[in-house]
Motif scaffolding. Structure first.
Motif, PDB file in Angstrom:
ATOM      1  N   GLY A  44       0.810  -1.211   0.000  1.00 26.47           N
ATOM      2  CA  GLY A  44       0.000   0.000   0.000  1.00 26.47           C
ATOM      3  C   GLY A  44       0.840   1.256   0.000  1.00 26.47           C
ATOM      4  O   GLY A  44       0.562   2.211  -0.737  1.00 26.47           O
ATOM      5  N   GLU A  48       1.496   4.063  -3.357  1.00 29.13           N
ATOM      6  CA  GLU A  48       1.278   5.506  -3.246  1.00 29.13           C
ATOM      7  C   GLU A  48       2.569   6.299  -3.391  1.00 29.13           C
ATOM      8  O   GLU A  48       2.612   7.326  -4.059  1.00 29.13           O
ATOM      9  CB  GLU A  48       0.599   5.831  -1.907  1.00 29.13           C
ATOM     10  N   PRO A  56      -5.105   8.900 -10.157  1.00 34.14           N
ATOM     11  CA  PRO A  56      -4.834   9.169  -8.742  1.00 34.14           C
ATOM     12  C   PRO A  56      -5.911   8.677  -7.779  1.00 34.14           C
ATOM     13  O   PRO A  56      -5.595   8.165  -6.704  1.00 34.14           O
ATOM     14  CB  PRO A  56      -4.693  10.688  -8.667  1.00 34.14           C
ATOM     15  N   ARG A  59      -5.656   4.857  -7.520  1.00 30.97           N
ATOM     16  CA  ARG A  59      -4.376   4.513  -6.887  1.00 30.97           C
ATOM     17  C   ARG A  59      -4.458   4.729  -5.377  1.00 30.97           C
ATOM     18  O   ARG A  59      -4.063   3.861  -4.587  1.00 30.97           O
ATOM     19  CB  ARG A  59      -3.240   5.354  -7.477  1.00 30.97           C
ATOM     20  N   VAL A  60      -5.001   5.870  -4.965  1.00 29.46           N
ATOM     21  CA  VAL A  60      -5.135   6.159  -3.529  1.00 29.46           C
ATOM     22  C   VAL A  60      -6.085   5.163  -2.875  1.00 29.46           C
ATOM     23  O   VAL A  60      -5.820   4.667  -1.773  1.00 29.46           O
ATOM     24  CB  VAL A  60      -5.604   7.614  -3.305  1.00 29.46           C
ATOM     25  N   SER A  63      -4.288   1.916  -2.447  1.00 31.81           N
ATOM     26  CA  SER A  63      -3.283   2.060  -1.383  1.00 31.81           C
ATOM     27  C   SER A  63      -3.934   2.022  -0.012  1.00 31.81           C
ATOM     28  O   SER A  63      -3.468   1.325   0.900  1.00 31.81           O
ATOM     29  CB  SER A  63      -2.521   3.374  -1.543  1.00 31.81           C
TER      30      SER A  63
END
Length: 121
Positions: A44, A48, A56, A59-60, A63
């Motif tokens: 995780g 990030e 984004p 992805r966040v 994570s």
């Protein structure tokens, strides 16, 4: 050391002392889950911090999911260790693990989020 002076007393105050090999195997399983938790946390953080060219938001989300599951695994592992140790001490069948479904759903969800992050980048 008597059973009432060992931690956690809720485990060691029950039943009789099982064969040490089974207790040690239970402990090794617990430690393997801790290593799995560390891998989830590292994955995780890496997802990030590496700043990959991914969408984004997804992805966040991936994570955060990996880090959250990495924090949840030790709790589930501890509960599983206690349940198994009690069963060993009371000569009962071993309980089912809660870990399989937790990790299966988490890895699938994180994989879907990463795929979306790649496709929508």
């Amino acid at each position: 050391m008597s059973g009432d002076r060992r931690f956690p007393a809720s485990v060691y105050s029950r039943g009789t002392e099982p064969d040490a090999r089974f207790t040690l195997a239970n402990e090794r399983t617990f430690l393997a889950w801790i290593r799995t938790a560390l891998a989830f946390l590292a994955g995780g953080v890496a997802l990030e911090v590496l700043g990959l060219d991914l969408h984004p938001g997804f992805r966040v989300a991936a994570s955060l999911l990996l880090v959250a599951v990495g924090m949840l695994i030790p709790l589930i592992a501890w509960i599983g260790w206690m349940r198994t140790e009690r069963a060993l001490r009371e000569n009962r069948p071993l309980p089912a693990s809660l870990m399989g479904i937790t990790l299966g759903v988490a890895v699938t969800a994180a994989g879907v989020l990463v795929i979306l992050a790649i496709v929508l980048a």
